[in-house]
Design a protein around this motif. Structure first.
Motif, short mmCIF file in Angstrom:
data_model
loop_
_atom_site.label_atom_id
_atom_site.label_comp_id
_atom_site.label_asym_id
_atom_site.label_seq_id
_atom_site.Cartn_x
_atom_site.Cartn_y
_atom_site.Cartn_z
N THR A 146 -7.32 -32.61 35.17
CA THR A 146 -8.43 -33.53 35.40
C THR A 146 -8.85 -34.23 34.10
OG1 THR A 146 -9.26 -32.16 37.20
CG2 THR A 146 -10.81 -33.74 36.22
N LYS A 186 -17.13 -33.39 27.73
CA LYS A 186 -15.67 -33.44 27.74
C LYS A 186 -15.14 -34.84 28.04
CE LYS A 186 -14.66 -28.65 29.09
NZ LYS A 186 -13.92 -27.81 30.06
N LYS A 241 -11.49 -36.25 27.66
CA LYS A 241 -10.55 -35.14 27.49
C LYS A 241 -9.93 -34.76 28.83
CE LYS A 241 -12.96 -33.15 23.49
NZ LYS A 241 -13.61 -31.93 22.94
N GLN A 242 -8.75 -34.20 28.75
CA GLN A 242 -8.02 -33.80 29.95
C GLN A 242 -7.82 -32.29 29.98
OE1 GLN A 242 -4.08 -35.45 30.35
NE2 GLN A 242 -3.93 -34.97 32.53
N ASP A 243 -8.11 -31.68 31.14
CA ASP A 243 -7.87 -30.25 31.31
C ASP A 243 -6.38 -29.97 31.33
OD1 ASP A 243 -10.56 -29.80 31.48
OD2 ASP A 243 -10.62 -29.76 33.67
N PRO A 244 -5.96 -28.81 30.86
CA PRO A 244 -4.53 -28.48 30.93
C PRO A 244 -4.09 -28.27 32.38
CG PRO A 244 -5.80 -26.59 30.19
CD PRO A 244 -6.76 -27.75 30.23
N TYR A 245 -2.79 -28.43 32.61
CA TYR A 245 -2.22 -28.15 33.92
C TYR A 245 -1.93 -26.65 34.04
CZ TYR A 245 -1.47 -33.13 34.80
OH TYR A 245 -1.65 -34.47 35.01
N TYR A 246 -2.10 -26.14 35.24
CA TYR A 246 -1.83 -24.73 35.53
C TYR A 246 -0.93 -24.60 36.75
CZ TYR A 246 -5.59 -23.20 32.38
OH TYR A 246 -6.38 -22.97 31.28
N HIS A 248 -11.81 -36.01 32.27
CA HIS A 248 -13.27 -36.10 32.39
C HIS A 248 -13.75 -37.48 31.93
CE1 HIS A 248 -13.78 -31.77 33.20
NE2 HIS A 248 -12.72 -31.63 32.41
N GLY A 272 -5.02 -28.62 38.12
CA GLY A 272 -5.62 -29.02 36.84
C GLY A 272 -5.25 -30.44 36.47
N ARG A 275 -0.85 -21.22 32.35
CA ARG A 275 -0.71 -22.55 31.77
C ARG A 275 0.68 -23.09 32.05
NH1 ARG A 275 -3.93 -24.18 27.09
NH2 ARG A 275 -2.16 -25.53 26.56
#
Length: 518
Positions: A320, A327, A330-335, A322, A318, A354
């Protein structure tokens, strides 16, 4: 002696330098065979082969002499020493050729073993060649001893982190104090798991001069305005150069003393343990790309989080950012994701969580249970023999590696086995000492609590702390219901505290004295 079917014999001690090239030898042999009306039916070309290696043991010539190849009427060499340099081997070859009815022709020496005069002349030349070989061996041994006992710098730009100084009319290396902080930073980053690419980009961003630019600026030469850039290969060459621990290596061979230990010729920048940790990190950590590097920066639970279903480690994913679409920006959360996604699809666990939630859960549990415990650090300065044993083991491994890679010629084998014998004898002594002195680890009081120490750590240091203590966290996000939904809430993970739990029980059980604290 027209019409003979001959094998051309070529030997070259080294493919670079003053030795007669294989092409020159081949050309002379072909011209001589053509002049006499003979035919070259095959070639025995042994390159990078010492004259001390017996002809019967050479890779290309050996099969012809042992009767594994043929038939042929004889051998033709550029000179007699290309074929043989031992009087004992010469006598053996002469008898074999006479018994088999074959000839040996040395073009430049004008020798033909089919005649009595030719055999007599060849005997004299063989004696002279053997004497020359012994002189070469003596000179090589003397030169090696002088090089091992001399810290003189032979020439060329100094390694990064060093500068050249003149002492008694000779060039020597000394540490360039201005570059030591940069080298130590590079070592720390790579040891912590960063890639050469990351280090190169960081040095470039900081405007740190490359080795080439540093030499240019120091020498004051009139160079072009454009400066060079840091490259991962440059970082790798710097961090794998044994000069960092004061040693010299040439063509894969490390300069050693009579015992077989590497000779310390230059002032060292790193300790033996720092060098060992650095090389282990370089060889064990896969070189990652830039995106993987950014994820690794925040992987606090790398090697700590595991999937309880397949028991594979969690990998960070994760994050990423955008650039377009709804999006954008915005940044996706890390998993943390179970590594089973790398297996065939029917073996996937689809287990992920998460990253911030799992990290916070483990941190809260750590500080709640052990935050107020005094932090004890294992003492590594106590007198023991483990470091010397490691040094002896490494010397044995590297000496054997040089032998396996063909870097030790036959005339050096006696010295090789003597060194190996001394090292293995010392290893036996040290193993007995280590076994006799096993009294458990010694711990040092730091004056901090675990909570206070934890507050000083960054992500990578926290990961190192977890792994040193043997902490593991197993998390399963739960089963999927038939309608695709999952149980609500954050499932409680299973945590193994490793060394922390043992120390806690000893501290709070009144058994602190059993830890051999200092």
């Amino acid at each position: 002696m027209a019409g003979l079917k001959l094998v051309g014999v070529i030997r070259q001690s080294r493919t670079q330098g003053d030795d007669i090239s294989d092409k020159i030898q081949m050309s002379v042999i072909e011209d001589e065979a053509k002049r006499n009306g003979d035919e070259i039916i095959g070639w025995a070309i042994d390159l990078n082969t010492s004259a001390s290696v017996s002809p019967w043991k050479r890779k290309e010539l050996g099969p012809w002499l042992r009767g594994e190849k043929g038939p042929y009427d004889g051998l033709m060499a550029y000179k007699l020493d290309r074929f043989i340099r031992s009087m004992l081997d010469f006598a053996k070859a002469t008898k074999q050729f006479q018994d088999e009815g074959r000839v040996l022709i040395a073009v430049q020496d004008r020798i033909d073993l089919s005649t009595p005069i030719g055999r007599a002349l060849a005997s004299i030349l063989a004696i002279l060649a053997e004497l020359e070989l012994e002189n070469i061996k003596t000179r090589n041994r003397d030169m090696k001893r002088r090089l091992m006992s001399s810290a003189r710098w032979a020439g060329g730009p100094p390694p990064y982190g060093y500068r050249i100084v003149r002492k008694n009319g000779e060039s020597h290396l000394e540490v360039d104090d201005a570059l030591v902080p940069t080298i130590l930073m590079m070592v720390r980053l790579v040891t912590d798991g960063r890639s050469f690419d990351f280090v190169a980009r960081l040095l470039e961003e900081q405007g740190e001069p490359t080795p080439k630019d540093h030499h240019r600026d120091r020498d004051g030469a009139d160079w072009p305005e454009k400066k060079s850039s840091w490259h991962p290969v440059t970082v790798g060459k710097i961090l794998t150069n044994r000069v960092l621990i004061g040693e010299r290596e040439s063509k894969g061979q490390i300069f050693r003393d009579e015992m077989g230990f590497p000779v310390k010729l230059y002032p060292a920048i790193l300790t033996e343990q720092e060098w060992k940790d650095l090389q282990a990190a370089i060889h064990s950590v896969p070189r990652r790309g830039r995106k993987a590097d950014k994820r690794h920066d925040r992987a606090e639970l790398n090697g700590v989080g595991f999937c309880p279903r397949c028991h594979l480690a969690f990998h960070i994913s994760g994050g990423t950012v955008h650039k377009t679409g709804r999006k954008a920006g915005k940044q996706d959360p890390y998993y943390y994701r179970c590594a089973s996604y790398r297996l065939p699809k029917d073996q996937w666990c689809n287990n992920r969580v998460r990253a911030d939630l799992l990290e916070a859960t483990l941190e809260d549990a750590l500080l709640s249970l052990y935050g107020d415990d005094p932090r004890l650090q294992q003492d590594t300065t106590s007198a023991d023999h483990s470091q010397e044993l490691d040094r002896v083991m490494e010397a044995i491994r590297s000496l054997r590696r040089e032998k396996d890679e063909g870097l030790i010629f036959e005339d050096e084998e006696e010295e090789y086995f003597e060194r190996l014998h001394r090292l293995t004898a010392r290893r036996k002594e040290l193993l007995a000492m280590v076994e006799a002195s096993k009294q458990g680890p010694t711990f040092r009081k730091t004056g901090q609590t675990v909570r206070e120490y934890w507050g000083t750590l960054d992500r990578l240091a926290r990961n190192e702390f977890y792994r040193e203590m043997g902490v593991k966290i197993f998390f399963d996000r739960g089963e999927t219901f038939p309608d695709g939904s999952r149980s609500e809430g954050f499932p409680r993970p299973h945590i193994e505290w490793g060394e922390l739990e043992r120390l806690h029980e000893i501290i709070h059980g009144g058994k602190l004295e059993t830890l051999n604290t200092l």
